[in-house]
Design an enzyme around this catalytic site. Structure first.
Site, PDB file in Angstrom:
ATOM      1  CD  GLU A  17      27.836  31.527  61.631  1.00 45.16           C
ATOM      2  OE1 GLU A  17      27.604  30.420  62.134  1.00 45.16           O
ATOM      3  OE2 GLU A  17      27.489  31.848  60.463  1.00 45.16           O
ATOM      4  CE  LYS A  55      24.585  28.285  62.601  1.00 47.41           C
ATOM      5  NZ  LYS A  55      25.606  28.516  61.551  1.00 47.41           N
ATOM      6  CB  CYS A  77      24.404  31.686  59.786  1.00 47.18           C
ATOM      7  SG  CYS A  77      24.907  31.643  58.041  1.00 47.18           S
ATOM      8  CG  LEU A 100      45.268  36.878  27.356  1.00 44.49           C
ATOM      9  CD1 LEU A 100      43.947  36.611  28.059  1.00 44.49           C
ATOM     10  CD2 LEU A 100      45.556  38.377  27.320  1.00 44.49           C
ATOM     11  CB  SER A 101      44.763  30.980  25.433  1.00 47.26           C
ATOM     12  OG  SER A 101      43.379  31.087  25.721  1.00 47.26           O
ATOM     13  N   GLY A 102      43.765  34.053  24.441  1.00 47.57           N
ATOM     14  CA  GLY A 102      42.897  34.662  23.439  1.00 47.57           C
ATOM     15  C   GLY A 102      41.553  33.984  23.343  1.00 47.57           C
ATOM     16  CG  ASP A 158      37.376  29.148  29.621  1.00 47.34           C
ATOM     17  OD1 ASP A 158      36.226  29.594  29.749  1.00 47.34           O
ATOM     18  OD2 ASP A 158      37.614  27.980  29.278  1.00 47.34           O
ATOM     19  CB  SER A 159      42.821  32.953  29.264  1.00 43.64           C
ATOM     20  OG  SER A 159      42.703  33.194  27.879  1.00 43.64           O
TER      21      SER A 159
END
Length: 743
Positions: free
Chosen positions: A45, A114, A175, A355-357, A360-361
């Site tokens: 599209e 469309k 679509c 990076l927090s450990g 999430d990170s």
């Protein structure tokens, strides 16, 4: 025999307004299709300009450049002797339409606008286009002079029409029309159209691919026929990722399938099928319906055949089973491909992640690692475009990655930002994970910066705030947490801009965020803290799914460091430690678990629940674990926190869209951000229901709750019967709890 046809559909990684690159990829797909013997090629599209142009569709430049690309396509020898079906915006009688332009040998055969717009969730097509509402109606479209010069045509058919070749009939869907209850393929099939095409820009969501497959199988099961599905691929310049899945189906069976996630910019799927199979299927299954009265399709005839006269020995494609990815695999692959598109097109030299450990990170780090695995595999498979892009990113024309871990070290920097409130456990977990994935890792202590900022405040005011654990007020406690979080954001951007410079290397880094969708729902993060980043690959993924993803990474990537990360309770580590141990946890701060938040999020967005209707639904969903009073408390607590923190969604980091309950204010969830946080009327409706509830007594789990008649005791009952003024405690907006709640 003249009954077997070879057809091509494709997934192309188009980019909004990249007319040069889009043209090259379209031509390449047509060249591949012809090389495989295809006589019809379907594209995605709006592939000429890119689907994600958004308000650029309002600009005349977008229409002009689309026609310039169309002219190049018409003139190219690559497009000769194959019917080409491309997507672009077209203005007809001063109305803008999302169209398919079908051409053959320098002649435009038809333009099909469309008819059903995608206008919910991430899509706002009605903002830029009008639907063609005139069923079976066709008008003359006057071509621009630049096109007339090539085709020699003044006008071409424009409207709801189909293409009739010497051997078959082809009809288009675009679509969202496949998803509609009035899908055009139904009436087209009853009128004898044998080949349906669908050009899509359908984005990825977790657990969504099977919906497309089932719709296409169902479309051809009901009325027979061949169905070609093309889809956009890649990041078109926004929060969504288009996940390919080009396919070909016949009579309810998938016979050819493209990849859902791939780093190939151009993927072409071809299939050879027998038209007599369609005719035989319809002759048995659909004969009565096909004889019923209906308005016939307007047929545009072309003297061209999709089949050849000597195809008796040409093998046809047989049914296949679609191997769907698990949600964990989707998280590993989708955001990784999205990140790669952002990195290679942004001109930056890599990523930086605080990076927090924590889960999430660490999930964000694993997505980057997965990206490196995909890149190395693509290069090993001979993808020259990926190798060229990798070399440009690292700034070395002779570089060839030998291993994902080695590549990760070149393009990924992680940093653990410690404070006096950080534990040794999280620091060691972050370092161990960085070592296993191969990122360039740094330990940064932020205490000096925090004390410097607090020193400025003290000089001006003469006051020095204290944590709650040291006798401070709630407001002091919250401010001290937030200053740490915001310092981390400032340092993340400083190191992203200058860390490569300090190592004598060119370029800067994109800062990655790592707030999950559940935290965004309630605003459980500090505004402009280290969750503020350039892009966030996990911002649309729930905590529950992220934990499952990390378990997948332990096994699939052999990242044993994740085991300890999964076992640790989620914590922001912004308050003082108790005997060297974390005393603050996310779920206690939020007042509900992440799994509860996921349920609430789906009810709020997908089921369109306000406070009262959510209470009514949760009353039954959670009846075995919570009393009506406890359900009411959780619902009211969520809506208080949601409304207090809704303003944060106006600044949330652009995130990979993965969940249909995303709270992203900027594109997906259009709701206000200034609320009356008391929700007086709504909460009173909830409270009025509790005393009159008569629900059977559930079996209480150990340590759980028994209840009868909706109240635990007389005191609670008396409180809930008080439905009077706004001065009652239950209608007051409570003070923020600890952690990341932030006004």
């Amino acid at each position: 025999m003249g009954r077997k046809v070879t057809l091509a559909t494709c997934s192309i990684n188009q980019w909004a307004l990249d007319f040069e690159g889009n043209l090259e990829r379209i031509l390449k797909s047509i060249e591949i299709a012809k090389a495989h013997g295809a006589r019809y090629r379907l594209g995605s599209e709006l592939e000429i300009c890119g689907y994600g142009c958004a308000d650029h569709f309002h600009e005349s430049d977008t229409l002009l450049h689309s026609f310039q690309v169309l002219r190049k396509l018409l003139e190219s020898p690559v497009t000769q002797d194959i019917i080409c079906d491309v997507g672009m915006p077209v203005m007809h009688r001063n109305v803008r339409y999302n169209c398919r332009v079908v051409f053959l040998n320098r002649k435009i055969l038809l333009i099909r606008p469309k008819m059903m717009m995608a206008n919910n969730g991430n899509h706002r097509e009605m903002r830029w286009f009008s639907p063609w509402n005139q069923l079976r109606h066709v008008e003359d479209y006057y071509l621009p002079r630049m096109i007339q010069e090539v085709t020699g045509q003044d006008t071409v058919p424009f409207g709801d029409c189909v293409l009739s070749t010497n051997d078959t009939c082809i009809g288009s869907e675009i679509c969202a029309e496949l998803w509609s209850s009035r899908s055009p393929h139904i009436q087209m099939g009853l009128d004898g159209v044998e080949i349906f095409t669908n050009a899509s820009a359908s984005h990825h969501e977790l657990r969504k691919a099977d919906q497309r497959v089932n719709l296409i199988k169902s479309a051809t099961t009901k009325s027979g026929g061949i169905y070609l599905y093309a889809n956009q691929r890649g990041c078109d310049g926004d929060r969504v990722y288009y996940d390919g899945c080009a396919m070909v189906a016949i009579n309810g069976d998938i016979v050819a399938q493209g990849a859902q996630f791939s780093l190939n910019d151009v993927e072409v799927i071809t299939a050879t099928l027998d038209l007599e199979d369609v005719r035989s299927y319809r002759g048995e299954a659909c004969q009565p319906d096909m004889e019923s009265e209906h308005k016939t399709c307007h047929r545009v005839k072309v003297d061209f055949s999709l089949s050849s006269g000597d195809d008796i020995y040409l093998p046809t494609h047989q049914p296949i089973t679609w191997p769907f990815h698990t949600p964990e695999e989707e998280i590993s692959l989708g955001p990784a491909c999205w990140l790669w598109d952002y990195l290679r097109r942004s001109g930056q030299a890599g990523f930086l992640l605080p990076l927090s450990g924590g889960v999430d990170s660490s999930s964000t780090a694993c997505v980057v690692h997965s990206m490196c695995v995909l890149l190395c595999q693509a290069i090993e498979d001979g993808n020259s475009q990926v190798l060229e892009d990798v070399r440009r990113v690292v700034g070395d024309d002779s570089y060839r990655p030998e291993h994902p871990k080695e590549l990760c070290g070149r393009i990924f920097t992680t940093c653990y930002m410690a404070s006096e409130n950080s534990s040794k456990d999280t620091c060691s977990r972050a370092k161990e994970l960085a070592n296993q994935i191969g990122s360039t890792h740094m330990n940064i202590n932020i205490d000096m910066a925090v004390k410097g900022i607090l020193g400025i405040f003290s000089v001006v005011t003469g006051s020095w705030p204290k944590f709650r654990a040291h006798g401070g007020s709630h407001r002091e406690n919250l401010a001290l947490q937030n200053v740490q979080a915001r310092v981390r954001m400032v340092l993340a951007y400083l190191f992203a801009q200058l860390s490569l410079w300090a190592r004598g290397k060119p370029g800067g880094l994109l800062v990655l965020g790592s707030a999950n969708v559940d935290e965004s729902l309630t605003g459980y993060f500090t505004k402009y803290d280290c969750s503020s980043a350039d892009i966030n690959p996990i911002g649309g993924i729930s905590k529950t799914d992220l934990k499952s993803f990390l378990l997948y990474c332990v096994e699939h990537f052999q990242l044993s460091a994740l085991t300890g990360i999964l076992a640790a309770p989620p914590t922001a580590e912004l308050e003082p430690l108790t005997d060297g141990q974390v005393s603050q946890t996310d779920e206690v701060d939020m007042g509900m678990t992440y799994s509860e938040l996921s349920v609430i999020g789906r009810l709020r967005k997908i089921s369109k629940c306000g406070p009262f209707s959510m209470f009514c639904k949760l009353l039954h969903m959670w009846k075995d674990a919570l009393s009506p009073t406890e359900v009411a408390q959780k619902v009211k607590h969520f809506f208080r926190m949601y409304s207090v923190n809704r303003h944060k969604m106006t600044t949330v980091t652009p995130s990979y869209h993965a969940e249909s309950y995303s709270p992203d204010d900027n594109r997906f969830d259009h709701r206000p951000f200034l609320y009356n946080t008391r929700w007086t009327w709504q909460f009173r409706c909830i409270d009025n229901q509790i005393p009159v509830l008569r629900v059977p007594l559930p079996v209480a789990a150990p340590g759980g709750t028994s209840w009868q008649g909706g109240v635990k005791d007389a005191a609670l009952k008396a409180e809930m019967l008080n439905t009077g003024s706004d001065q009652s405690e239950r209608t007051k907006c409570p003070p923020h709890p600890g952690g990341n709640w932030d006004l």
